[in-house]
Design a protein around this motif. Structure first.
Motif, PDB file in Angstrom:
ATOM      1  N   GLY A  64       0.784  -1.229   0.000  1.00 49.36           N
ATOM      2  CA  GLY A  64       0.000   0.000   0.000  1.00 49.36           C
ATOM      3  C   GLY A  64       0.819   1.283   0.000  1.00 49.36           C
ATOM      4  N   LEU A  65       2.120   1.205  -0.264  1.00 50.66           N
ATOM      5  CA  LEU A  65       2.951   2.403  -0.294  1.00 50.66           C
ATOM      6  C   LEU A  65       2.934   3.044  -1.678  1.00 50.66           C
ATOM      7  CD1 LEU A  65       6.157   1.176   1.577  1.00 50.66           C
ATOM      8  CD2 LEU A  65       4.179   2.365   2.530  1.00 50.66           C
ATOM      9  N   THR A  66       3.090   4.362  -1.692  1.00 56.18           N
ATOM     10  CA  THR A  66       3.197   5.048  -2.970  1.00 56.18           C
ATOM     11  C   THR A  66       4.576   4.747  -3.565  1.00 56.18           C
ATOM     12  OG1 THR A  66       4.186   7.044  -2.045  1.00 56.18           O
ATOM     13  CG2 THR A  66       1.765   6.954  -2.123  1.00 56.18           C
ATOM     14  N   LYS A  67       4.725   4.994  -4.848  1.00 57.08           N
ATOM     15  CA  LYS A  67       6.018   4.790  -5.522  1.00 57.08           C
ATOM     16  C   LYS A  67       7.092   5.652  -4.853  1.00 57.08           C
ATOM     17  CE  LYS A  67       8.058   4.785 -10.143  1.00 57.08           C
ATOM     18  NZ  LYS A  67       8.534   3.430 -10.222  1.00 57.08           N
ATOM     19  N   GLU A  68       6.736   6.882  -4.509  1.00 61.04           N
ATOM     20  CA  GLU A  68       7.680   7.795  -3.850  1.00 61.04           C
ATOM     21  C   GLU A  68       8.136   7.237  -2.498  1.00 61.04           C
ATOM     22  OE1 GLU A  68       6.725  11.731  -1.663  1.00 61.04           O
ATOM     23  OE2 GLU A  68       7.160  12.284  -3.737  1.00 61.04           O
ATOM     24  N   GLN A  69       7.207   6.683  -1.725  1.00 62.37           N
ATOM     25  CA  GLN A  69       7.558   6.106  -0.428  1.00 62.37           C
ATOM     26  C   GLN A  69       8.483   4.902  -0.605  1.00 62.37           C
ATOM     27  OE1 GLN A  69       3.519   5.546   0.847  1.00 62.37           O
ATOM     28  NE2 GLN A  69       3.634   7.239   2.300  1.00 62.37           N
ATOM     29  N   GLU A  74      15.570   4.928   2.482  1.00 59.54           N
ATOM     30  CA  GLU A  74      16.575   5.047   3.531  1.00 59.54           C
ATOM     31  C   GLU A  74      16.223   6.190   4.480  1.00 59.54           C
ATOM     32  OE1 GLU A  74      21.097   6.504   3.553  1.00 59.54           O
ATOM     33  OE2 GLU A  74      20.703   4.867   2.158  1.00 59.54           O
ATOM     34  N   TYR A  75      16.354   5.923   5.770  1.00 64.15           N
ATOM     35  CA  TYR A  75      16.053   6.913   6.801  1.00 64.15           C
ATOM     36  C   TYR A  75      17.160   6.910   7.836  1.00 64.15           C
ATOM     37  CZ  TYR A  75      11.368   6.886   4.835  1.00 64.15           C
ATOM     38  OH  TYR A  75      10.308   6.974   3.979  1.00 64.15           O
ATOM     39  N   LYS A  76      17.280   8.001   8.580  1.00 65.88           N
ATOM     40  CA  LYS A  76      18.225   8.083   9.684  1.00 65.88           C
ATOM     41  C   LYS A  76      17.448   7.904  10.989  1.00 65.88           C
ATOM     42  CE  LYS A  76      21.047  11.378   7.172  1.00 65.88           C
ATOM     43  NZ  LYS A  76      21.315  12.783   6.988  1.00 65.88           N
ATOM     44  N   ILE A  77      18.135   7.464  12.031  1.00 68.98           N
ATOM     45  CA  ILE A  77      17.495   7.341  13.342  1.00 68.98           C
ATOM     46  C   ILE A  77      17.001   8.720  13.760  1.00 68.98           C
ATOM     47  CG2 ILE A  77      17.896   6.830  15.780  1.00 68.98           C
ATOM     48  CD1 ILE A  77      19.859   4.649  14.853  1.00 68.98           C
ATOM     49  N   GLY A  78      15.734   8.793  14.155  1.00 67.60           N
ATOM     50  CA  GLY A  78      15.111  10.051  14.553  1.00 67.60           C
ATOM     51  C   GLY A  78      14.436  10.790  13.415  1.00 67.60           C
ATOM     52  N   GLU A  79      14.622  10.341  12.181  1.00 65.93           N
ATOM     53  CA  GLU A  79      14.047  11.010  11.011  1.00 65.93           C
ATOM     54  C   GLU A  79      12.678  10.440  10.679  1.00 65.93           C
ATOM     55  OE1 GLU A  79      15.187  11.965   6.362  1.00 65.93           O
ATOM     56  OE2 GLU A  79      16.219  10.341   7.398  1.00 65.93           O
ATOM     57  N   GLY A  80      11.670  11.291  10.626  1.00 66.36           N
ATOM     58  CA  GLY A  80      10.322  10.857  10.295  1.00 66.36           C
ATOM     59  C   GLY A  80       9.767   9.902  11.348  1.00 66.36           C
ATOM     60  N   ILE A  81       8.647   9.327  11.033  1.00 69.09           N
ATOM     61  CA  ILE A  81       7.995   8.400  11.955  1.00 69.09           C
ATOM     62  C   ILE A  81       8.832   7.138  12.128  1.00 69.09           C
ATOM     63  CG2 ILE A  81       5.944   6.972  12.331  1.00 69.09           C
ATOM     64  CD1 ILE A  81       4.422   9.171  10.667  1.00 69.09           C
ATOM     65  N   ILE A  82       9.364   6.608  11.029  1.00 68.69           N
ATOM     66  CA  ILE A  82      10.169   5.391  11.090  1.00 68.69           C
ATOM     67  C   ILE A  82      11.371   5.593  11.997  1.00 68.69           C
ATOM     68  CG2 ILE A  82      11.655   3.846   9.750  1.00 68.69           C
ATOM     69  CD1 ILE A  82       9.764   4.356   7.360  1.00 68.69           C
ATOM     70  N   GLY A  83      12.096   6.660  11.758  1.00 69.13           N
ATOM     71  CA  GLY A  83      13.292   6.941  12.550  1.00 69.13           C
ATOM     72  C   GLY A  83      12.991   7.199  14.009  1.00 69.13           C
ATOM     73  N   GLU A  84      11.857   7.810  14.281  1.00 66.69           N
ATOM     74  CA  GLU A  84      11.460   8.084  15.670  1.00 66.69           C
ATOM     75  C   GLU A  84      11.105   6.795  16.398  1.00 66.69           C
ATOM     76  OE1 GLU A  84      11.416  10.598  18.731  1.00 66.69           O
ATOM     77  OE2 GLU A  84      11.955  11.163  16.702  1.00 66.69           O
ATOM     78  N   VAL A  85      10.433   5.879  15.708  1.00 68.01           N
ATOM     79  CA  VAL A  85      10.093   4.582  16.310  1.00 68.01           C
ATOM     80  C   VAL A  85      11.375   3.817  16.644  1.00 68.01           C
ATOM     81  CG1 VAL A  85       9.061   2.316  15.858  1.00 68.01           C
ATOM     82  CG2 VAL A  85       7.794   4.397  15.311  1.00 68.01           C
ATOM     83  N   VAL A  86      12.335   3.826  15.737  1.00 65.82           N
ATOM     84  CA  VAL A  86      13.609   3.150  15.993  1.00 65.82           C
ATOM     85  C   VAL A  86      14.329   3.816  17.172  1.00 65.82           C
ATOM     86  CG1 VAL A  86      15.898   2.632  15.058  1.00 65.82           C
ATOM     87  CG2 VAL A  86      13.869   2.266  13.654  1.00 65.82           C
ATOM     88  N   LYS A  87      14.304   5.131  17.217  1.00 74.08           N
ATOM     89  CA  LYS A  87      14.986   5.878  18.275  1.00 74.08           C
ATOM     90  C   LYS A  87      14.395   5.590  19.656  1.00 74.08           C
ATOM     91  CE  LYS A  87      15.963  10.648  19.652  1.00 74.08           C
ATOM     92  NZ  LYS A  87      15.744  12.058  19.256  1.00 74.08           N
ATOM     93  N   THR A  88      13.063   5.611  19.738  1.00 75.17           N
ATOM     94  CA  THR A  88      12.408   5.453  21.041  1.00 75.17           C
ATOM     95  C   THR A  88      12.122   3.995  21.399  1.00 75.17           C
ATOM     96  OG1 THR A  88      10.169   5.643  20.121  1.00 75.17           O
ATOM     97  CG2 THR A  88      11.267   7.699  20.803  1.00 75.17           C
ATOM     98  N   GLU A 100       0.346  12.383   7.067  1.00 81.29           N
ATOM     99  CA  GLU A 100       1.727  12.574   7.515  1.00 81.29           C
ATOM    100  C   GLU A 100       2.614  12.970   6.334  1.00 81.29           C
ATOM    101  OE1 GLU A 100       2.743  12.484  10.706  1.00 81.29           O
ATOM    102  OE2 GLU A 100       0.687  12.020  11.300  1.00 81.29           O
ATOM    103  N   LEU A 101       3.474  13.949   6.551  1.00 83.76           N
ATOM    104  CA  LEU A 101       4.373  14.396   5.488  1.00 83.76           C
ATOM    105  C   LEU A 101       5.530  13.432   5.272  1.00 83.76           C
ATOM    106  CD1 LEU A 101       4.544  18.211   6.341  1.00 83.76           C
ATOM    107  CD2 LEU A 101       3.202  17.091   4.563  1.00 83.76           C
ATOM    108  N   VAL A 102       6.086  12.915   6.351  1.00 82.58           N
ATOM    109  CA  VAL A 102       7.239  12.019   6.265  1.00 82.58           C
ATOM    110  C   VAL A 102       6.953  10.789   7.093  1.00 82.58           C
ATOM    111  CG1 VAL A 102       9.695  11.767   6.767  1.00 82.58           C
ATOM    112  CG2 VAL A 102       8.803  13.994   6.090  1.00 82.58           C
ATOM    113  N   ILE A 103       7.107   9.604   6.447  1.00 81.17           N
ATOM    114  CA  ILE A 103       6.928   8.395   7.219  1.00 81.17           C
ATOM    115  C   ILE A 103       8.270   7.965   7.747  1.00 81.17           C
ATOM    116  CG2 ILE A 103       4.839   7.576   6.123  1.00 81.17           C
ATOM    117  CD1 ILE A 103       6.638   5.623   4.537  1.00 81.17           C
TER     118      ILE A 103
END
Length: 103
Positions: A64-69, A74-88, A100-103
């Protein structure tokens, strides 16, 4: 007492798909499709954390992801929702991911 039979049924289906598949990508797609059917998931993806580089990589498949997503990849720890979940280390439920603007 809580009835976990639906969760156990889904877990059994997931383990069966993974055990029978020789193609990891196809197995992940099938697992995500089963989860979408059973849990009403609209979007799902698998990420992998490289602890050496502290980068989070979006697995090659998503549901269900868009082509852009998917192309972001690639994400950094703390970046977007994904990075925040990894961080916390805390899960996040997002009722309307499209808002949401950034996943």
């Amino acid at each position: 007492m809580i009835d976990h039979s639906d969760n156990l049924s889904l877990l059994y289906q997931v383990s069966t798909v993974v055990a029978k598949s020789s193609d990891l990508e196809e197995a992940v797609i099938q697992v995500m499709e089963e989860m979408a059917k059973k849990l009403g998931i609209i979007q799902a993806f698998l990420t992998v954390l490289n602890r050496n580089s502290s980068k989070i990589f979006l697995f090659e498949v998503g549901y269900g992801l868009t082509k852009e997503q998917q192309e972001r990849g690639e994400y950094k720890i703390g970046e977007g929702i994904i990075g925040e979940v990894v961080k916390t280390g805390e899960p996040v439920v997002i009722p309307h991911i499209s808002d949401e603007l950034v996943i």
